[in-house]
Design a protein around this motif. Structure first.
Motif, PDB file in Angstrom:
ATOM      1  N   ARG A   1       6.406  16.768  14.647  1.00 29.10           N
ATOM      2  CA  ARG A   1       6.705  15.419  14.152  1.00 29.10           C
ATOM      3  C   ARG A   1       6.847  14.425  15.303  1.00 29.10           C
ATOM      4  NH1 ARG A   1      11.210  16.546   9.433  1.00 29.10           N
ATOM      5  NH2 ARG A   1      10.082  18.246   8.449  1.00 29.10           N
TER       6      ARG A   1
ATOM      7  N   GLU B   1       8.832  12.513  22.061  1.00 33.33           N
ATOM      8  CA  GLU B   1       9.687  11.341  22.226  1.00 33.33           C
ATOM      9  C   GLU B   1      10.862  11.645  23.160  1.00 33.33           C
ATOM     10  OE1 GLU B   1      11.174   7.451  21.899  1.00 33.33           O
ATOM     11  OE2 GLU B   1       9.184   8.299  21.575  1.00 33.33           O
TER      12      GLU B   1
ATOM     13  N   LYS C   1      11.554  21.013  12.175  1.00 34.68           N
ATOM     14  CA  LYS C   1      11.291  19.622  12.578  1.00 34.68           C
ATOM     15  C   LYS C   1      10.127  19.515  13.565  1.00 34.68           C
ATOM     16  CE  LYS C   1      15.170  17.936  10.716  1.00 34.68           C
ATOM     17  NZ  LYS C   1      15.331  18.604   9.461  1.00 34.68           N
TER      18      LYS C   1
ATOM     19  N   ALA D   1      17.892  14.438  19.686  1.00 32.03           N
ATOM     20  CA  ALA D   1      17.370  13.756  18.503  1.00 32.03           C
ATOM     21  C   ALA D   1      18.270  14.184  17.355  1.00 32.03           C
ATOM     22  CB  ALA D   1      15.929  14.171  18.235  1.00 32.03           C
TER      23      ALA D   1
ATOM     24  N   ALA E   1      18.169  17.723  15.811  1.00 28.82           N
ATOM     25  CA  ALA E   1      16.786  18.090  15.522  1.00 28.82           C
ATOM     26  C   ALA E   1      16.038  18.492  16.781  1.00 28.82           C
ATOM     27  CB  ALA E   1      16.067  16.928  14.846  1.00 28.82           C
TER      28      ALA E   1
ATOM     29  N   VAL F   1      13.060  21.935  19.862  1.00 30.27           N
ATOM     30  CA  VAL F   1      13.053  21.174  18.611  1.00 30.27           C
ATOM     31  C   VAL F   1      13.289  22.174  17.483  1.00 30.27           C
ATOM     32  CG1 VAL F   1      11.656  19.747  17.051  1.00 30.27           C
ATOM     33  CG2 VAL F   1      11.515  19.399  19.526  1.00 30.27           C
TER      34      VAL F   1
ATOM     35  N   MET G   1      15.147   9.076  12.674  1.00 28.00           N
ATOM     36  CA  MET G   1      15.623   9.906  13.767  1.00 28.00           C
ATOM     37  C   MET G   1      16.300   9.010  14.799  1.00 28.00           C
ATOM     38  SD  MET G   1      15.454  13.237  14.474  1.00 28.00           S
ATOM     39  CE  MET G   1      14.246  13.656  13.244  1.00 28.00           C
TER      40      MET G   1
ATOM     41  N   ASP H   1      19.082  13.997  13.316  1.00 32.15           N
ATOM     42  CA  ASP H   1      18.501  13.757  12.000  1.00 32.15           C
ATOM     43  C   ASP H   1      19.416  12.859  11.165  1.00 32.15           C
ATOM     44  OD1 ASP H   1      16.634  14.042  10.003  1.00 32.15           O
ATOM     45  OD2 ASP H   1      16.683  16.223  10.016  1.00 32.15           O
TER      46      ASP H   1
ATOM     47  N   TYR I   1      17.783   8.865  18.645  1.00 26.53           N
ATOM     48  CA  TYR I   1      17.740   9.504  19.964  1.00 26.53           C
ATOM     49  C   TYR I   1      18.885   8.916  20.778  1.00 26.53           C
ATOM     50  CZ  TYR I   1      13.128  10.991  18.502  1.00 26.53           C
ATOM     51  OH  TYR I   1      12.096  11.553  17.799  1.00 26.53           O
TER      52      TYR I   1
ATOM     53  N   ILE J   1       8.959  14.699  17.812  1.00 21.97           N
ATOM     54  CA  ILE J   1      10.330  14.646  18.311  1.00 21.97           C
ATOM     55  C   ILE J   1      10.393  15.084  19.769  1.00 21.97           C
ATOM     56  CG2 ILE J   1      12.655  15.628  18.052  1.00 21.97           C
ATOM     57  CD1 ILE J   1      11.999  15.778  14.975  1.00 21.97           C
TER      58      ILE J   1
END
Length: 150
Positions: free
Chosen positions: A80, A85, A77, A45, A53, A73, A1, A47, A3, A82
């Motif tokens: 996870r 983060e 996805k 994010a 994502a 999100v 991933m 993918d 960012y 994401i």
């Protein structure tokens, strides 16, 4: 991933992701115009196939106060890390600017609680927060949950 900061070519994917959740009533809709105006506020994010994502924005409201918003999100996805983060990166960006207090208005309090946010009464937020609410279809009957992280 990967960012990174959002780019113009991400707007349509962000719009569709947010519109999907807004259609389910779990997040407020954002117009394309609003997404373009706040593009510099957003982190995405991406993918491995290049699709968006997740997304989140950090919008400065007032002196050392910022809102974490437009958090979404992709359904396939989720769970996870994401979203967590993205929020971590938004707060990191805010710390560079000197932000001391972060808030969010959300329908997903458990997600934000896990990230150290606490539920508060909306009335505890400064009046500056509500200037954009006037354009919301739910104004003045906001049913979002206010949360802060200091």
């Amino acid at each position: 991933m990967i960012y990174r900061k959002a780019k113009f070519e991400d707007v349509e994917a962000i719009y569709e992701l947010v519109a999907d959740y807004a259609g389910q009533g779990v997040m407020l809709a954002r117009s394309r115009n609003t997404l373009y105006e706040t593009l510099r506020d957003m982190v995405v994010a991406v993918d491995e196939d290049g699709s968006i994502a997740g997304v989140g924005g950090l919008h400065i409201i007032w002196d050392r106060l910022a809102e974490v918003r437009t958090m979404a999100v992709a359904p396939d996805k989720r769970r996870r890390g994401i979203g967590a983060e993205i929020v971590r990166r938004l707060i990191e960006d805010g710390e560079v600017l000197g932000i001391e207090k972060y808030f969010t208005l959300t329908y997903q309090p458990e997600f934000f609680k896990a990230l150290g946010f606490e539920v508060i009464n909306k009335e505890e937020l400064p009046h500056k927060v509500w200037k954009e609410c006037i354009d919301c279809p739910k104004f003045p009957n906001c049913d979002e949950i206010a949360m802060v992280k200091v």
